[in-house]
Design a protein around this motif. Structure first.
Motif, PDB file in Angstrom:
ATOM      1  N   ASP A  36       0.825  -1.203   0.000  1.00 15.12           N
ATOM      2  CA  ASP A  36       0.000   0.000   0.000  1.00 15.12           C
ATOM      3  C   ASP A  36       0.863   1.258   0.000  1.00 15.12           C
ATOM      4  OD1 ASP A  36      -2.491  -1.073  -0.166  1.00 15.12           O
ATOM      5  OD2 ASP A  36      -3.134  -0.566   1.870  1.00 15.12           O
ATOM      6  N   VAL A  38       0.555   4.650   1.705  1.00 18.31           N
ATOM      7  CA  VAL A  38      -0.206   5.282   2.784  1.00 18.31           C
ATOM      8  C   VAL A  38       0.378   6.667   3.047  1.00 18.31           C
ATOM      9  CG1 VAL A  38      -0.822   5.150   5.235  1.00 18.31           C
ATOM     10  CG2 VAL A  38      -0.829   3.084   3.820  1.00 18.31           C
ATOM     11  N   ALA A 207      -2.110   8.648  -2.562  1.00 26.81           N
ATOM     12  CA  ALA A 207      -2.409   7.611  -1.577  1.00 26.81           C
ATOM     13  C   ALA A 207      -3.359   6.533  -2.065  1.00 26.81           C
ATOM     14  CB  ALA A 207      -2.988   8.252  -0.314  1.00 26.81           C
ATOM     15  N   ASP A 208      -3.081   5.288  -1.610  1.00 24.65           N
ATOM     16  CA  ASP A 208      -4.114   4.250  -1.589  1.00 24.65           C
ATOM     17  C   ASP A 208      -4.983   4.453  -0.356  1.00 24.65           C
ATOM     18  OD1 ASP A 208      -3.099   2.820  -3.867  1.00 24.65           O
ATOM     19  OD2 ASP A 208      -1.523   2.005  -2.585  1.00 24.65           O
ATOM     20  N   GLN A 209      -4.324   4.792   0.753  1.00 26.96           N
ATOM     21  CA  GLN A 209      -5.007   5.058   2.017  1.00 26.96           C
ATOM     22  C   GLN A 209      -4.449   6.348   2.617  1.00 26.96           C
ATOM     23  OE1 GLN A 209      -7.488   3.023   3.758  1.00 26.96           O
ATOM     24  NE2 GLN A 209      -7.643   2.215   1.683  1.00 26.96           N
ATOM     25  N   ILE A 210      -5.349   7.195   3.085  1.00 25.44           N
ATOM     26  CA  ILE A 210      -4.963   8.425   3.774  1.00 25.44           C
ATOM     27  C   ILE A 210      -5.233   8.247   5.259  1.00 25.44           C
ATOM     28  CG2 ILE A 210      -5.539  10.869   4.109  1.00 25.44           C
ATOM     29  CD1 ILE A 210      -6.151  11.074   1.165  1.00 25.44           C
ATOM     30  N   THR A 221      -9.202   7.146   8.699  1.00 27.36           N
ATOM     31  CA  THR A 221      -8.378   6.404   7.742  1.00 27.36           C
ATOM     32  C   THR A 221      -9.283   5.903   6.632  1.00 27.36           C
ATOM     33  OG1 THR A 221      -6.860   5.674   9.480  1.00 27.36           O
ATOM     34  CG2 THR A 221      -6.827   4.441   7.432  1.00 27.36           C
ATOM     35  N   GLY A 222      -8.855   6.093   5.383  1.00 29.80           N
ATOM     36  CA  GLY A 222      -9.670   5.620   4.267  1.00 29.80           C
ATOM     37  C   GLY A 222      -9.033   5.990   2.950  1.00 29.80           C
ATOM     38  N   SER A 223      -9.653   5.570   1.870  1.00 29.23           N
ATOM     39  CA  SER A 223      -9.174   5.947   0.543  1.00 29.23           C
ATOM     40  C   SER A 223      -9.400   7.443   0.344  1.00 29.23           C
ATOM     41  CB  SER A 223      -9.934   5.164  -0.535  1.00 29.23           C
ATOM     42  OG  SER A 223     -11.287   5.612  -0.588  1.00 29.23           O
ATOM     43  N   PRO A 224      -8.693   8.057  -0.627  1.00 30.75           N
ATOM     44  CA  PRO A 224      -8.940   9.479  -0.902  1.00 30.75           C
ATOM     45  C   PRO A 224     -10.415   9.786  -1.143  1.00 30.75           C
ATOM     46  CG  PRO A 224      -6.961   8.782  -2.030  1.00 30.75           C
ATOM     47  CD  PRO A 224      -7.566   7.537  -1.436  1.00 30.75           C
ATOM     48  N   ARG A 225     -11.110   8.939  -1.878  1.00 31.99           N
ATOM     49  CA  ARG A 225     -12.535   9.168  -2.141  1.00 31.99           C
ATOM     50  C   ARG A 225     -13.346   9.099  -0.851  1.00 31.99           C
ATOM     51  NH1 ARG A 225     -15.982   9.165  -6.460  1.00 31.99           N
ATOM     52  NH2 ARG A 225     -14.275   8.677  -7.877  1.00 31.99           N
ATOM     53  N   GLU A 226     -13.027   8.136   0.012  1.00 30.77           N
ATOM     54  CA  GLU A 226     -13.781   7.983   1.263  1.00 30.77           C
ATOM     55  C   GLU A 226     -13.635   9.206   2.166  1.00 30.77           C
ATOM     56  OE1 GLU A 226     -13.662   3.104   1.756  1.00 30.77           O
ATOM     57  OE2 GLU A 226     -12.053   4.335   2.599  1.00 30.77           O
TER      58      GLU A 226
END
Length: 361
Positions: A36, A38, A207-210, A221-226
């Motif tokens: 990932d 991150v 990021a895959d996860q921010i 914590t989540g994906s950029p879209r989330e």
């Protein structure tokens, strides 16, 4: 070994950091999957660099455990953790050539010279810096120096790459090209990467996860879209996104609607814990507001300033009660300062927050 620290790439178990009586990292639990990318993001002083330095072994952990590739590394030296770090400053040896800088860590580890030469050649090909190998750092541009600093990390073949605001010393145009370069490297190498920045644009694009941090705690914590479309609280909603989300004070009516001045907007939230007259905050992204005819579910405002940026225009508006509103337009007329405009926002784009910043759903 604490529960949850297992076969993942990086696992933080109840990590705390104190300086004397001052605790700056407050019990962080985080699992990072193998491969990932991150990004730790947050305002200055939120603890993101301190957290990264604890993963690297450059800061001691006051409490908790860190595992990398299933190994407890909490008390290991940085050289034993299987990590490589790229700093904000390039930290290159000025008296050495690029070739020597790339191979220095391997030389100190008593790696076979033929293997050093082979790995340096591989890395210079990946980063397209072959023509620079015989130059010294003083003969390189900022972007070239950063490539060398990244190459020095790659050549070690670490399990995890750590980046501490590596692009902050570059100009805006070069930051964009280096973001693309780092994203390409991640695709090609496939290693786990942890990247610290205060720039939410870097976070969103890489990021895959921010991991959004504030005051030594994880807010979301989540994906950029989330994190952009479904923020956990008002802090995340306001920090992620540029221009930031609009927040308007609203009054809960008890019938599933809120009032903002003369406008009555439906609020698709569970209002069982609310009483008529309670004050809420309505959050709306600038791009989700649309100019429309006046009406009951419309927000009326006056244009205070219009910012034309070619393909995009931003209208800076003020409501009758003095609240501010920023609206993004991709097309439409040139609104003049002083004109009154009405806006609508789709019901599914409305985000509601309690007075303490909690998200209401």
């Amino acid at each position: 070994m604490a529960n949850g620290i297992g076969n993942k790439s990086v696992v933080l178990g109840d990590i705390r950091k104190s300086y004397g009586n001052l605790e700056v990292i407050h019990g962080i639990d985080l699992t990072i999957e193998e491969g990932d990318f991150v990004v730790f993001v947050g305002p200055s002083g939120c603890g993101k660099s301190t957290l990264l330095r604890m993963i690297a072994g450059l800061e001691e952990v006051t409490e908790g455990e860190i595992a990398i590739k299933g190994r407890d590394v909490t008390d290991l030296d940085p050289s034993e953790r299987g990590i490589a770090m790229v700093f904000q400053s390039y930290a290159l040896y000025p008296h050495m050539s690029v070739r020597e800088n790339l191979g220095f860590g391997l030389k100190m580890a008593r790696t076979d010279p033929a293997d050093i030469e082979r790995r340096v050649a591989q890395v210079s090909a990946i980063l397209k810096i072959d023509p620079l190998l015989d130059r010294r750092p003083g003969q390189l541009s900022g972007g070239q120096r950063q490539r060398v600093a990244i190459g020095r990390a790659i050549v070690r073949k670490p399990d995890v790459f750590l980046f501490d605001e590596p692009l902050s010393n570059l100009d805006a145009e070069l930051r964009v090209s280096m973001r693309i370069e780092i994203a390409r490297l991640h695709r090609e190498l496939g290693n786990t990467m942890i990247y610290v920045t205060h720039d939410q644009t870097e976070a969103m694009t890489l990021a895959d996860q921010i991991v959004v941090l504030r005051d030594g705690r994880i807010e979301q914590t989540g994906s950029p879209r989330e994190v952009y479309e479904d923020p956990a609280n008002m802090f995340v909603a306001g920090f992620i996104g540029s221009p930031r989300m609009n927040f308007l004070e609203a009054e809960w009516q008890g019938d599933g609607t809120v009032h903002i001045g003369s406008a009555a907007l439906r609020a698709p939230i569970d209002g069982s814990s609310l009483a008529p007259g309670d004050r809420l905050r309505l959050g709306m992204r600038p791009e989700h507001l649309t100019v429309c005819e006046p009406g009951a579910e419309r927000i009326a405002a006056q244009v205070e300033f219009s910012e034309y940026l070619g393909g995009t225009r931003y209208l800076y508006c003020q409501l009758e009660d003095g609240q501010s509103l920023v609206v993004e337009q991709r097309e439409g007329p040139d609104w003049q300062v002083g004109e009154r405009v009405s806006f609508s926002v789709p019901e599914d784009r409305r985000r509601f927050f309690a007075g303490d910043g909690r998200r209401l759903r």
